[in-house]
Design an enzyme around this catalytic site. Structure first.
Site, PDB file in Angstrom:
ATOM      1  N   ARG A 262      -6.856  -1.456   2.127  1.00  0.00           N
ATOM      2  CA  ARG A 262      -7.322  -2.401   3.154  1.00  0.00           C
ATOM      3  C   ARG A 262      -8.184  -1.749   4.215  1.00  0.00           C
ATOM      4  NH1 ARG A 262      -3.240  -3.149   0.726  1.00  0.00           N
ATOM      5  NH2 ARG A 262      -2.619  -5.132  -0.156  1.00  0.00           N
TER       6      ARG A 262
ATOM      7  N   CYS B  76       0.864  -1.179   0.000  1.00  0.00           N
ATOM      8  CA  CYS B  76       0.000   0.000   0.000  1.00  0.00           C
ATOM      9  C   CYS B  76       0.899   1.226   0.000  1.00  0.00           C
ATOM     10  CB  CYS B  76      -0.959  -0.008   1.177  1.00  0.00           C
ATOM     11  SG  CYS B  76      -0.143   0.063   2.766  1.00  0.00           S
TER      12      CYS B  76
ATOM     13  N   HIS C 120       0.642   5.694   3.385  1.00  0.00           N
ATOM     14  CA  HIS C 120       1.184   6.298   4.608  1.00  0.00           C
ATOM     15  C   HIS C 120       1.770   7.676   4.324  1.00  0.00           C
ATOM     16  CE1 HIS C 120       0.395   2.806   7.036  1.00  0.00           C
ATOM     17  NE2 HIS C 120       0.819   2.069   6.033  1.00  0.00           N
TER      18      HIS C 120
ATOM     19  N   CYS D 129      -2.116  -7.195   5.595  1.00  0.00           N
ATOM     20  CA  CYS D 129      -0.782  -6.611   5.412  1.00  0.00           C
ATOM     21  C   CYS D 129      -0.157  -6.363   6.774  1.00  0.00           C
ATOM     22  CB  CYS D 129      -0.798  -5.332   4.617  1.00  0.00           C
ATOM     23  SG  CYS D 129       0.885  -4.673   4.529  1.00  0.00           S
TER      24      CYS D 129
ATOM     25  N   SER E  93      -4.813  -3.051   8.774  1.00  0.00           N
ATOM     26  CA  SER E  93      -4.634  -4.439   9.206  1.00  0.00           C
ATOM     27  C   SER E  93      -4.511  -4.546  10.720  1.00  0.00           C
ATOM     28  CB  SER E  93      -3.435  -5.083   8.505  1.00  0.00           C
ATOM     29  OG  SER E  93      -3.715  -5.215   7.124  1.00  0.00           O
TER      30      SER E  93
HETATM   31 NI1  NFE Z   1       0.787  -2.630   3.807  1.00  0.00          NI
HETATM   32 FE1  NFE Z   1      -1.884  -1.044   4.214  1.00  0.00          FE
HETATM   33  C1  NFE Z   1      -3.304  -0.853   3.175  1.00  0.00           C
HETATM   34  C2  NFE Z   1      -2.184   0.450   5.144  1.00  0.00           C
HETATM   35  S1  NFE Z   1      -2.386  -2.290   5.842  1.00  0.00           S
HETATM   36  S2  NFE Z   1      -1.022  -2.596   2.941  1.00  0.00           S
HETATM   37  O1  NFE Z   1      -4.155  -0.827   2.451  1.00  0.00           O
HETATM   38  O2  NFE Z   1      -2.277   1.394   5.736  1.00  0.00           O
HETATM   39  O3  NFE Z   1      -3.729  -2.628   6.193  1.00  0.00           O
END
Ligand code: NFE
Length: 568
Positions: A480, A63, A67, A547, A503
């Site tokens: 996610r 993803c 972030h 994830c 996650s």
């Molecule tokens: Ni590393 Fe992510 C997504 C985030 S984890 S994949 O979509 O934030 O749930």
């Protein structure tokens, strides 16, 4: 009674362990454990908040972008920066293309093989496969010759014994229900999707310089110039190229992904009765449509409790807390209580067994994930939550597509609360977003035509313009699910930083009062035909698209130093 351990769960990102008690062919209890630690919050302390996005983006390579965008939003919220409309449009395009690519990759490359038997595909009749494919879609690659070629290609691969991603699966397991021809069609599209996603994500190379980990984010806007007359800017030619990629997404999703999803789901309708989980759904909302402090969102925010689609509650982030009662962290003697992330703490405290171990001590601490709760309740986040909140809020396109999928499968809305519902919702969301991206390209074109080329608000760039002490929160709908970052800035530097990732919401362990997390709850009642080959556990866990890399990072259970990394 069998104690089933699945570790590592594969075809996910990161490291996840599931333990389950299976009795009478059914899961009676389950524990979800992330077996790695994420220390990014600690790395951020003392740094310039304008750099935080570049660090947090490295939390995950799947993803990617999510972030970065959430960090930028948190810092902008703290210092009062307002990105101009063109930055919002570029961000929406980056976020939506991330989601579309990620969902296609999840369906074909991470989840399909729970339902599609590769070995059975080798015995398919290519002519019958062609008839099947042509009966569900007018996608051009559907001839007998094409499917014969795919079958021979896969056979050559299998005959050489180099099974690669297809090794160590439960091929031939009685839970696989597709006829050989449907298996061959799905394998062909698995291979096509690999190529398609690689091509489509050029959107990120154009808008962010590269993928993963785009380089064009900037607190207060974007670092991507927009100018119809400049070769090195987003110009008319670039927009035309992006339009072609968006058209390819719409075509692939409507002619391949959705028909495959419906074809596969029609053989597994019993999975509309498994995997419901906690029945509470949380969505922060996404895709701002204007530039106000509280912008209208294309996909709405909200809370649904106890599967009640009649009421969508307003979301209040003040009600979020995280427990570490069953997580390898220390709240300084108060591990039974939850902390709001604005005052959250990351003090690792591994108390689990030394590897290799047979069982976790699930009565105590057993995961590197904390246990987030909303108003004290576990919440499922992700495409299913987003589609349920949009559906229940009357979102016209979501209602239309959800209605069409339910009608095609001949099931009612209750079927959405399930493993199959998660898979269907992800496909529906992909179509909704592929259709929507063209609107943001239109808006960019209009702004350029009106000579509005603004891309960055510089008024808050200088730290001297910030309050000496400020806090902010950034929210985002990652593929996610609901993602939040909380930042505390003091004298121009980060004093505290906390992330609660999707996650973590879904895969987190039990909380202070002992309530299970969404993965754990979703497994209760899942049938398991053979505890030695628990494919059914994987179906429900994969339906969430785990994830763990987002949740955690590197650990050595002996607490030895693994490496010393100098972050500049
Ligand atoms: Ni590393 Fe992510 C997504 C985030 S984890 S994949 O979509 O934030 O749930």
């Amino acid at each position: 009674m069998s104690h089933v351990v699945v570790d590592p769960v594969t075809r996910i990102e990161g490291h996840l362990r599931i333990e389950a008690e299976v009795d009478g062919g059914v899961v009676r209890d389950a524990w979800s454990s992330s077996t790695m630690f994420r220390g990014i919050e600690l790395i951020l302390q003392g740094r310039d908040p304008r750099d935080a996005w570049a660090f947090t983006q490295r939390i995950c390579g799947v993803c990617t972008t999510v972030h970065a965008i959430t960090s930028i939003r948190a810092v902008e919220n703290a210092i009062g920066a307002t990105p101009p409309p063109n930055a919002r449009l570029l961000r929406n395009l980056i976020i939506a293309s991330q989601c579309v690519q990620d969902h296609v990759v999840h369906f074909y490359h991470l989840h399909a093989l729970d339902w599609v038997d590769i070995v059975s595909a080798l015995s398919a009749d290519p002519a019958k496969t062609s008839s099947l494919a042509e009966s569900i879609s007018d996608w051009p690659k559907s001839s007998t010759k094409y499917f014969a070629g795919v079958r021979d290609r896969v056979k050559g691969f299998v005959d050489r014994g180099q099974l690669g991603p297809f090794a160590n699966a439960y091929w031939g397991h009685p839970a696989y229900k597709l006829p050989p021809e449907a298996n061959l069609m799905a394998v062909a599209h698995y291979l096509e999707a690999l190529e398609w996603q690689r091509d489509f994500i050029r959107m990120h190379a154009v808008l962010g310089g590269k993928n993963p980990h785009l380089q064009s984010f900037l607190v207060g806007g974007m670092a991507t110039p927009i100018d119809p007359d400049q070769q090195a800017s987003i110009n008319v030619g670039t927009i035309a190229g992006l339009r072609e990629l968006v058209a390819s997404a719409k075509e692939f999703v409507t002619k391949v992904y959705i028909p495959d999803l419906l074809a596969v789901a029609s053989f597994y309708k019993d999975w509309a009765g498994h995997g419901a989980g906690v029945g509470n759904y949380m969505v922060y909302g996404e895709y701002p449509e204007d530039d106000g402090r509280q912008p209208a969102l294309y996909l709405p925010s909200g809370i649904i409790r106890a599967k009640n689609l009649a009421t969508v509650e307003r979301l209040d982030p003040a009600k979020i807390t995280e427990y570490v009662t069953h997580s390898w962290y220390d709240y300084g003697g108060g591990d039974e209580k939850g902390l709001h992330p604005a005052s959250g703490e990351t003090k690792p405290n591994y108390t689990g067994p030394k590897p290799p171990y047979e069982r976790l001590d699930t009565a105590k601490k057993y995961s590197w994930l904390k246990a987030p709760r909303y108003d004290g309740q576990p919440m499922e986040v992700g495409p299913l939550s987003r589609m349920l909140v949009a559906y229940a809020s009357g979102h016209p396109r979501v209602k239309e597509l959800v209605g069409a999928v339910l009608a095609k499968l001949n099931v009612g809305p209750a079927a959405l609360f399930s493993t199959l519902g998660r898979v269907a919702a992800r496909g529906i969301e992909t179509q909704v977003l592929a259709e929507k991206m063209g609107d943001w390209l239109d808006a960019l074109t209009t702004n350029m035509a009106n000579h509005d080329l603004r891309i960055h608000d510089t008024s808050k760039w200088d730290p001297s313009s910030w309050p000496a002490d400020c806090t902010g929160a950034g929210f985002h709908e990652a593929p996610r699910g609901a993602l939040g970052h909380w930042v505390h800035i003091k004298d121009g530097a980060i004093a505290n930083y906390q992330c609660i990732v999707p996650s973590t919401w879904n895969a987190g362990p039990r909380d202070g009062p002992g309530k299970r997390g969404p993965y754990e709850e979703a497994l209760i009642g899942t049938p398991v035909a053979d505890p030695e080959k628990p494919i059914e556990i994987l179906r429900t866990i994969h339906s969430f698209d785990p994830c763990m890399a987002c949740g955690v990072h590197v650990v050595d259970a002996g607490k030895r130093e693994l490496a010393r990394v100098r972050v500049l």
